[in-house]
Write a protein that holds these residues in place. Structure first.
Motif: not given
Lengths: 390, 552
Positions: A217-220, A228-230, A357-359, B129-130
Motif C-alpha cells: 500500500x505504501x508503494x502504491x 515503478x510500482x512493479x 501487480x497493483x491490482x 501515481x500508481x
C-alpha cells in the motif's frame, strides 16, 4: 421583493477577491461549469456577480477558470494507522491459536503414552480441522470482507468465499501432515515438537502478510506509475517469504534444542527440507489469501495436500510404481518434501507474477458505506447556543 | 407507452419529490394512467470469477475503444470522441461479464496510465501515481457497468420500452444512451442529477487526478445525454439555464416543476404566540451558517423573547391522512408542535428562514411557501424565480440584510400574513400537480412523436411524423410486436390525475384569505411569551418531534 440594502464600497478588483476566496475550487476544476456550481453553492448570488461586472455566474466562472492555473490536489494521505500498527497482537494471537492442537497432542502423549495409533490419528484429524478453522478466521481479520460498494478486490464474492475455505482446508492438511506421516513410517509416532514449530510459525506468516500488505500500500501511494510500482515490489515478496522461513527455522532449532531427550540425529537434512518446503508453501498461501487471490491459494494448498497423499499412497501400496523405491528408501519426510516442495515450486512464480501487480494491493472495502444523513434526527448536529447579541 | 424510469441505485439520496424519487414516481403513475412505468435495474453485477477477459481481436477492439475513451477524458481536443468510444465499447461488450473482466486486468490499467499521461487536459496536470491509476481504473470500471446491464439486452428490457426517462445521474444517462443506440428508444431527461455540482458516478476516489478524470467523464456524458435527449425537463428556470449550459438544446428544454402541491396541502394554523424563526437547514451541515447565526443575534437584539428553531427541510408526507395538526394541536407548545402526527413543520415558526444551502433547489422553498408562512430566502439558485414577489429575498451572506428583513416582518403581522398567503397561492399555482402532469404528458408524447432520438437505429418510428403520437398511446401494435402494451388504454379513463383516495373532509378547509385571521393572535412584540430557556424535553425514542430544536 428584494430588501433594500445600502450599496457596498467595492474593492479594487472584486474578481480577484473572489478568486482568492475560492482558489482551491478554481485550481481543481476541470471545467468552468464546476466553478460556477461551486460559486453558487458558496452563496455567490446575482448581486455579487453583477459587482464583478458579469452578466451571469457562468461568465464569471469562465473568467476565473481562465485566470487561475490548473492544479490537481494531492491524493488523500496514506492511512498511517492501518492494520500495520496492530500486526503484532494479531500475529501473537494467531500463533497461540495455531499452537493449541500441538499442545493438546503433546498432552495426550504425556498422559497416555501407550494410546493406540487410531486414537492419535483421530486427534490429528481434529487438529487439522482446528487449523483449517483458524486459517479461515485469520484470513478474515484484515481485508477480504465483501462490501456492497465497489471497488471490491476480486475473490470476495461467494465464489471467493468457497475458494478461501478450500485454501484454509489445504493449510490445515499441510500443517497436520508432519503429525500424521510418521504413522506411515510404521515406527514410533514422532513427538509433536517440530510440527509445533511449523504451526507456531504461522503467526510469523501472519506478521509477514501484514507487512507485505503494508509495503504494497505504501508503494502504491509513492510510486509514480505502474512500472515503478512493479520495480519497487520485486524485492518485497522474497523478503516476506524469507522472513517467514527464517522464523520457522529459528523456531525449529529452538524446539530441537530444548526438546526433552534430545534425539538430534533423527532430524536430518531431509526433515529440514520437508519443514522448509511446508513453510514456503504456507507462506505463499497466506500471502495470496491476503491479497485477494483465493483461487491460486486454494490451488496451491490443495495440490500440496493431494500430491502428498498420492505420494503416500504410492509409497504404502504394494505395487511396482515408478519412484516407489526412492520414496521407500527414505523416511516419510521425503513424501512431505516432494509433495509440498513441488506445489510450492509451482506456486512461487505464479505468486510472484500476481503479487507485484497493483491490482493485488487494492484497499479492502471498509464495510457498508455510512447511511445518508438526511433522514433521522440522530445525524443532526445539535444547535446549542447562538451568538450573543452585539 | 411503456416508459422506463431510469434511476441507478446510488441515487437513493435524492429527495422524494424530485423526479426519480419515490413520491414523484407514485405521482407519475397516478397522474398518467395511460402510460405504464417500468423501473429497470441498471446495476450490472461486478465481474464474477468465471468471467474471463476476451482474447484475440475482440480484446484488441475493446482496448482500442477504451483507449479512445480515456483519451477523450484526458485530452480536451479529443473530447468530442467520447460518444463514439462509448458506443464502440457497448457494441463490443456483448457477453456481459467480459468488459468488467477486461477493465480489471493490468493491460487496461497500463493503457489507462499511458493515455492519461499523454493528455493535456486538467486531469493530466499532475502525473497520476500508481494509486491514482488504480482508483481511476476501478471507478471507470464501475461507471461503465451499465454497458453490461442485462436490461439493455434482455428482449423484455430496453427493446420493449417505448421511451426512457432519465431521472438518475450518470449511470442512468449512460443506460438511456445505450438503449437509444442499440434499440432506438428515444429518451427524455430530467437533468437535475446531471448538473456539475453532483458528485461523480460510482465511488468518488477522493481528491486528486482520478477525481478530475471521473468529473470529465460525467460532464462529457451529461453533455451527450442532454444533446441526444428528445425532451429535457428542468425543475426550474434556473436549472434550465444550467442545463442549456451543459449541452441541452434550448428548443427542446422545458420546465417541469416538482409536483409538490400534490394532494391536500392545508395551510398551517395560527402562528405561535412567541416570535419564532424557523430555520430550515441541511441536516448534514455540520458548521451552521455563521451569517445566519449573526443575523439571529441581531434580530434577538430587537426581540429578546425570540425563539429560533432549526429543522431539516424534509418534505412532508405527500397526502397526510390526518387533519392539519397545527390547526388542532396547540402550536404554541414546545418543539413537539405536531405531537407525533405527521404534518407540515412550517407552522411552528412565524417566519421561515431559508438560507442558501449547498445544493439550492426549489423543493424546500415550495414546501415552505405552501404552509402559508412568510419565507425569507437568500437569493441563490432558484429562490428568485420561485419566491417572486411573494416573499422576501435577501442577498446571500449578508447578516444585516437578513436581520433587517426578519425584524421588519416580525414587527408587522399584517405584512406577514399577506406575504404568506401570497406565497401559498404562488406555490399552489407554480407547483400544481395538474400542471406538472400536463407538462409531463406533452413531453412524453412529443418525445415519442417528433424527436426520435436515434433515427439511424431503424425502428418503425425512425422518420419524424411517420407515426402519430396516438399510435403509441393507443396501444396498437403491428402484429407480433407486443400486444397489450397500453395497459389501461381504451378503458375510457380520463387522462387527468387521480385524486388522492384518503382525503379527509376537514382538509378541504378554505384557504386563508388575505386577512388578519392566521396571525391575529397575541402581538409578538408586546407579548413576552414564555421565559427563555430550553424547551420541553424531547423524548429520545420519538423521531418526529425532535425535528425541531431550540437554539436558545
Amino acid at each position: 421583493m428584494t430588501a433594500p440594502r445600502p450599496p457596498r464600497p467595492s474593492g479594487a478588483d472584486p474578481v480577484r477577491e473572489l478568486m482568492e476566496r475560492h482558489r482551491d475550487l478554481c485550481e481543481s476544476a476541470t471545467d468552468p461549469l464546476e466553478i460556477a456550481a461551486g460559486l453558487e453553492a458558496a452563496g455567490v448570488g446575482p448581486d455579487a456577480v453583477a459587482r464583478c461586472r458579469h452578466a451571469d455566474v457562468f461568465a464569471l466562472a469562465e473568467e476565473l477558470y481562465a485566470r487561475v492555473p490548473r492544479r490537481t490536489a494531492d491524493s488523500a494521505a496514506p492511512d498511517a494507522a492501518g492494520p500495520w500498527r496492530r500486526r503484532a497482537g494479531a500475529s501473537l494471537l494467531a500463533a497461540v491459536l495455531y499452537a493449541l492442537p500441538c499442545a493438546a497432542f503433546a498432552a495426550i502423549r504425556a498422559v497416555a503414552p501407550r494410546s493406540s495409533p487410531w486414537a492419535l490419528l483421530a486427534a490429528a484429524a481434529v487438529a487439522g480441522a482446528w487449523y483449517a478453522a483458524t486459517a479461515l478466521e485469520t484470513a478474515r481479520w484484515e481485508g477480504g470482507r465483501p462490501g456492497p460498494s465497489a471497488p471490491a478486490p476480486p475473490g470476495t464474492g461467494p465464489a471467493g468465499t468457497s475458494l478461501r475455505a478450500v485454501a484454509a482446508a489445504g493449510v490445515g492438511a499441510v500443517l497436520v501432515m508432519p503429525l500424521v506421516l510418521p504413522f506411515a513410517g510404521g515406527g514410533d509416532p514422532a513427538s509433536p515438537a517440530t510440527p509445533a514449530a511449523l504451526a507456531v510459525g504461522m503467526g510469523a506468516a501472519e506478521w509477514c502478510a501484514r507487512w507485505f500488505r503494508h509495503a504494497g500500500r505504501s508503494h502504491l501511494a509513492a510510486a509514480a506509475g505502474i512500472a515503478e510500482f512493479r520495480r519497487r515490489m520485486v524485492p518485497v515478496l522474497p523478503a516476506a517469504v524469507l522472513l517467514h522461513l527464517c522464523a520457522v527455522a529459528l523456531l525449529t532449532a529452538a524446539v530441537l534444542a530444548v526438546r526433552p531427550g534430545g534425539r538430534e540425529e533423527d532430524f536430518g537434512a531431509l526433515q529440514w527440507g520437508a519443514q522448509g518446503a511446508a513453510a514456503l508453501l504456507l507462506s505463499l498461501v497466506v500471502l495470496l489469501l491476503r491479497c485477494g487471490r483465493p483461487g491460486a491459494a486454494a490451488a496451491g494448498a490443495a495440490a500440496a495436500a493431494g500430491g502428498t497423499g498420492l505420494l503416500l499412497a504410492v509409497r504404502a501400496l504394494p505395487l511396482a510404481l515408478p519412484g516407489r523405491d526412492l520414496l521407500a528408501a527414505h523416511g516419510p519426510a521425503a513424501v512431505q518434501l516432494a509433495g509440498c516442495g513441488a506445489a510450492a515450486a509451482a506456486l512461487l512464480p505464479w505468486a510472484w507474477a500476481a503479487l507485484v501487480r497493483p491490482g493485488a494491493h487494492r484497499a479492502a472495502p471498509a464495510g457498508p458505506p455510512p447511511a445518508p444523513a438526511r433522514s433521522g434526527p440522530s445525524a443532526r448536529t445539535p444547535l446549542t447556543e447562538g451568538p450573543t447579541p452585539t | 407507452m411503456r416508459i422506463a424510469l431510469l434511476t441507478a441505485s446510488d441515487d437513493a439520496t435524492a429527495p422524494r419529490s424530485a423526479p426519480g424519487g419515490a413520491d414523484w414516481c407514485a405521482w407519475a403513475e397516478r397522474s398518467l394512467p395511460e402510460h405504464a412505468f417500468l423501473h429497470p435495474v441498471l446495476d450490472a453485477a461486478p465481474a464474477g470469477r468465471r468471467d474471463r477477459a476476451p482474447r484475440g481481436r475482440r480484446r484488441a477492439r475493446l482496448l482500442r475503444s477504451y483507449e479512445a475513451l480515456v483519451r477523450a477524458l484526458a485530452e480536451p481536443r479529443e473530447s468530442a470522441s467520447l460518444p463514439a468510444a462509448l458506443y464502440a465499447l457497448a457494441d463490443a461488450a456483448e457477453p456481459p461479464g467480459h468488459l468488467p473482466a477486461l477493465l480489471r486486468c493490468e493491460e487496461a490499467a497500463r493503457l489507462l496510465e499511458r493515455t492519461w499521461r499523454s493528455g493535456s487536459g486538467p486531469a493530466s496536470v499532475r502525473a497520476p501515481a500508481a494509486r491514482d491509476v488504480l482508483a481511476a481504473s476501478d471507478a471507470l470500471e464501475r461507471a461503465l457497468r451499465p454497458l453490461a446491464a442485462g436490461w439493455l439486452r434482455d428482449p423484455a428490457g430496453a427493446p420493449s420500452a417505448d421511451l426512457c426517462h432519465v431521472t438518475g445521474g450518470t449511470p442512468a444517462a449512460l443506460a438511456a444512451l445505450l438503449a437509444g443506440r442499440l434499440h432506438g428508444v428515444p429518451c427524455t431527461v430530467s437533468g437535475h442529477r446531471l448538473l456539475p455540482g453532483e458528485p461523480p458516478p460510482g465511488s468518488a476516489p477522493g481528491p486528486g487526478p482520478a477525481r478530475a478524470l471521473l468529473l470529465s467523464f460525467s460532464r462529457l456524458l451529461a453533455r451527450e445525454a442532454l444533446g441526444r435527449a428528445a425532451v429535457v425537463l428542468a425543475g426550474s428556470d434556473h436549472e434550465r439555464r444550467w442545463l442549456e449550459r451543459c449541452g441541452a438544446d434550448p428548443a427542446r428544454t422545458r420546465v417541469l416543476r416538482d409536483p409538490v402541491a400534490d394532494g391536500p396541502r392545508p395551510a398551517a394554523g395560527p402562528e405561535p404566540p412567541v416570535p419564532t424563526l424557523l430555520w430550515l437547514r441541511e441536516p448534514d451541515a455540520v458548521a451552521a451558517d455563521p451569517a445566519v447565526r449573526e443575523a439571529v443575534a441581531l434580530v434577538r437584539g430587537s426581540f429578546p423573547a425570540l425563539r429560533v428553531r432549526a429543522c431539516a427541510p424534509a418534505p412532508a408526507a405527500p397526502a397526510p391522512a390526518a387533519p392539519d395538526p397545527a390547526a388542532s394541536a396547540p402550536a404554541a407548545g414546545g418543539p413537539a408542535g405536531a405531537g407525533g402526527v405527521p404534518g407540515p413543520v412550517h407552522g411552528a415558526g412565524s417566519v421561515v428562514l431559508l438560507p442558501a444551502s449547498d445544493r439550492p433547489s426549489a423543493g424546500p422553498l415550495a414546501e415552505a411557501m405552501l404552509s402559508g408562512r412568510v419565507v425569507v430566502a437568500e437569493d441563490v439558485g432558484p429562490a428568485r424565480e420561485v419566491l417572486g414577489p411573494a416573499g422576501v429575498l435577501v442577498p446571500p451572506g449578508d447578516p444585516q440584510a437578513l436581520a433587517d428583513a426578519c425584524t421588519a416582518l416580525l414587527r408587522d403581522p399584517r405584512r406577514r400574513a399577506r406575504l404568506g398567503t401570497a406565497g401559498r397561492r404562488r406555490a399552489l399555482e407554480l407547483f400544481s400537480a395538474e400542471t406538472a402532469a400536463g407538462t409531463l404528458r406533452r413531453a412524453y408524447l412529443d418525445a415519442a412523436a417528433r424527436w426520435p432520438a436515434f433515427p439511424e437505429a431503424g425502428r418503425p418510428s425512425a422518420e419524424p411524423f411517420a407515426l402519430p403520437a396516438e399510435y403509441r398511446s393507443a396501444g396498437q401494435r403491428p402484429a407480433g410486436h407486443r400486444p397489450g402494451a397500453g395497459p389501461v388504454a381504451g378503458t375510457g379513463r380520463p387522462p387527468g390525475p387521480v385524486r388522492g383516495t384518503a382525503r379527509p373532509a376537514s382538509a378541504r378547509e378554505p384557504e386563508p384569505v388575505d386577512g388578519p385571521d392566521p396571525v391575529d393572535g397575541p402581538d409578538p412584540v408586546r407579548d413576552p411569551g414564555p421565559v427563555r430557556g430550553p424547551g420541553p424535553a424531547v423524548p429520545p425514542g420519538d423521531t418526529r418531534p425532535s425535528r425541531h430544536r431550540e437554539v436558545a
